[in-house]
Scaffold this motif. Sequence first.
Motif, PDB file in Angstrom:
ATOM      1  N   ALA A  83      -9.513 -56.848   4.748  1.00  0.00           N
ATOM      2  CA  ALA A  83      -8.707 -56.560   3.566  1.00  0.00           C
ATOM      3  C   ALA A  83      -7.606 -57.600   3.380  1.00  0.00           C
ATOM      4  CB  ALA A  83      -8.103 -55.164   3.678  1.00  0.00           C
ATOM      5  N   MET A  84      -6.965 -58.005   4.469  1.00  0.00           N
ATOM      6  CA  MET A  84      -5.917 -59.025   4.379  1.00  0.00           C
ATOM      7  C   MET A  84      -6.496 -60.363   3.922  1.00  0.00           C
ATOM      8  SD  MET A  84      -3.679 -58.158   7.799  1.00  0.00           S
ATOM      9  CE  MET A  84      -2.422 -59.407   7.466  1.00  0.00           C
ATOM     10  N   LYS A  85      -7.692 -60.688   4.383  1.00  0.00           N
ATOM     11  CA  LYS A  85      -8.326 -61.951   3.991  1.00  0.00           C
ATOM     12  C   LYS A  85      -8.765 -61.937   2.533  1.00  0.00           C
ATOM     13  CE  LYS A  85     -12.147 -65.023   5.196  1.00  0.00           C
ATOM     14  NZ  LYS A  85     -13.308 -65.243   6.117  1.00  0.00           N
ATOM     15  N   GLU A 135     -13.668 -55.429  -2.386  1.00  0.00           N
ATOM     16  CA  GLU A 135     -12.928 -56.212  -3.369  1.00  0.00           C
ATOM     17  C   GLU A 135     -12.007 -55.357  -4.228  1.00  0.00           C
ATOM     18  OE1 GLU A 135     -13.061 -59.386  -3.270  1.00  0.00           O
ATOM     19  OE2 GLU A 135     -14.642 -59.417  -1.756  1.00  0.00           O
ATOM     20  N   ASP A 136     -12.052 -54.061  -4.061  1.00  0.00           N
ATOM     21  CA  ASP A 136     -11.220 -53.149  -4.853  1.00  0.00           C
ATOM     22  C   ASP A 136      -9.843 -53.037  -4.206  1.00  0.00           C
ATOM     23  OD1 ASP A 136      -9.986 -50.967  -6.112  1.00  0.00           O
ATOM     24  OD2 ASP A 136     -11.916 -50.045  -6.558  1.00  0.00           O
ATOM     25  N   THR A 137      -8.833 -53.583  -4.857  1.00  0.00           N
ATOM     26  CA  THR A 137      -7.480 -53.586  -4.294  1.00  0.00           C
ATOM     27  C   THR A 137      -6.956 -52.175  -4.076  1.00  0.00           C
ATOM     28  OG1 THR A 137      -7.006 -55.681  -5.384  1.00  0.00           O
ATOM     29  CG2 THR A 137      -5.122 -54.395  -4.620  1.00  0.00           C
ATOM     30  N   ALA A 138      -7.159 -51.308  -5.063  1.00  0.00           N
ATOM     31  CA  ALA A 138      -6.653 -49.939  -4.949  1.00  0.00           C
ATOM     32  C   ALA A 138      -7.319 -49.193  -3.802  1.00  0.00           C
ATOM     33  CB  ALA A 138      -6.869 -49.187  -6.268  1.00  0.00           C
ATOM     34  N   ALA A 139      -8.630 -49.369  -3.638  1.00  0.00           N
ATOM     35  CA  ALA A 139      -9.347 -48.690  -2.560  1.00  0.00           C
ATOM     36  C   ALA A 139      -8.861 -49.172  -1.192  1.00  0.00           C
ATOM     37  CB  ALA A 139     -10.849 -48.918  -2.701  1.00  0.00           C
ATOM     38  N   ARG A 162     -12.629 -43.883  -7.802  1.00  0.00           N
ATOM     39  CA  ARG A 162     -12.884 -43.936  -6.367  1.00  0.00           C
ATOM     40  C   ARG A 162     -11.553 -43.811  -5.659  1.00  0.00           C
ATOM     41  NH1 ARG A 162     -15.567 -48.344  -8.429  1.00  0.00           N
ATOM     42  NH2 ARG A 162     -14.015 -49.740  -7.533  1.00  0.00           N
ATOM     43  N   ALA A 163     -11.405 -42.806  -4.848  1.00  0.00           N
ATOM     44  CA  ALA A 163     -10.106 -42.566  -4.221  1.00  0.00           C
ATOM     45  C   ALA A 163     -10.298 -41.847  -2.910  1.00  0.00           C
ATOM     46  CB  ALA A 163      -9.211 -41.745  -5.135  1.00  0.00           C
ATOM     47  N   VAL A 164      -9.275 -41.886  -2.119  1.00  0.00           N
ATOM     48  CA  VAL A 164      -9.259 -41.153  -0.858  1.00  0.00           C
ATOM     49  C   VAL A 164      -8.124 -40.153  -0.924  1.00  0.00           C
ATOM     50  CG1 VAL A 164      -8.997 -41.304   1.637  1.00  0.00           C
ATOM     51  CG2 VAL A 164     -10.126 -43.141   0.389  1.00  0.00           C
TER      52      VAL A 164
END
Length: 463
Positions: free
Chosen positions: A217-219, A179-183, A98-100
């Motif tokens: 995302a920060m939370k 929950e996906d850090t990379a995403a 999963r990527a952008v």
Amino acid sequence: LRFNHYDSGGVSSVKAGLLGSEMPPWAYSSSSEKPIAHGTSKTPSTSVQYGGLCDDGVATATASSAPQNHDQLSIHKNQHSYRPSNKRKISEADYQHRAVLVDVKRDSDSLSSCTVLLAGGDSTKSNHLEEHHNGRQRQQQLTPAAIGMAPNQRAKRSARNNRADVVHRVLRHMRGYPEDTAAQLKGMKAICELLIGNRKSRSPIAASGGAEAVLVAMKNHPREEEIQALGCLVIGNLATNNLENRTAIAARGIEAVISAMRENRTTSAIQLNGCYALGSLAEKDSQNQATICALGGVEHVINVVIRDYASRSRIHGAASCNTLGNIASHNKENKLLIASLGGIESVLGVMKSHPSDQDVQQYGIAALGRLIECCPANMETLVANEGVPDILKSMLSHSSHQCIQDNACIALGHLAGERKEYRTSLTDLGAHYLIQQAQGRHPTDAKDRALAQILGGKQEAMF
């Protein structure tokens, strides 16, 4: 904008920044504690550098990494358009992640088109490849004459449509994998790319819920330093010179920024970008100023950012001075709070640590002027700590810098309009001669009023 491309290593580096009167440009690496001076290049590495601020609020950022696949952001220069430079065939494995993939194309003035490809699997592989490789050919066929529009009209319309589309897709991707850090990291990098040098991207990002996605995302990833640093940078950009965004972000964004700064006291990039975000949120917003003070933001800036970083880092010094000045602006309670915590002495200390740096002097003197405005107690503190000679030294050392001269004249005018002994002291120190010289180089009404205050006694309020 300034773009540097390293062909030998297959690495792209993007630096953007504008010099101005509101905040200094800066860049900082989250992988080390040593600040990177503006205008210098860094050897291609796998680090990511973040920074922020400039005259119109546009953030500066540097992304530098060795691209291994299409999951990473890559921008390469080719006259007026930017396309992924990796020409290898996209493998099956690349589409399992999963990527952008952001393909940013800019004309000379603004973002003309952005295409985000969400790689999801076999079912979309052929369509994505076809769109990616044939997009340039289709774009060339759509000439202005063919669609009956002037080139400028077509470019502006295309920019608006593509900005909104990119924002929608990036945020949809972030919301799909919270929950996906990379995403989350890739999505936040894409938002930063949209904000660099492009103020028009702020409104569609905020309207689409960009600030909310960043705060989530920060939370969800409090221990991820890159996400925290990027989050502070995005919040600061969205809030700069935009009252609607400042109001929307408000207390929740301030709390997230201060929390990130407290939990990462040893991470310079977070302290820097956090200062930038707090300064942007506090600008001309009394409610946000009060919230920052109530949540302990002033104490953190003085006791951590200035004490631990500003003496050895000019960019932290300039950011902290600007933040304190914005928090104190037109708010007497905040002025007294900052002074009680040693804010005036701290600002003078930063100025003494970097006497030759124009950014530090500019924002340091501006902060002092706002702290003493209509506040006799703070004026006494400034005079007792030899602040007036420091201001005059800065005027003498940076005689050609208009912002330093203007800010100094405003601060000296506040003093001269308060007490006769202040006017006498300023005259003995030769302040009126420096103001006259500054007026000769950069004439302004503020300098005339300051000179009249010093030489003619107390008159009507200057500001």
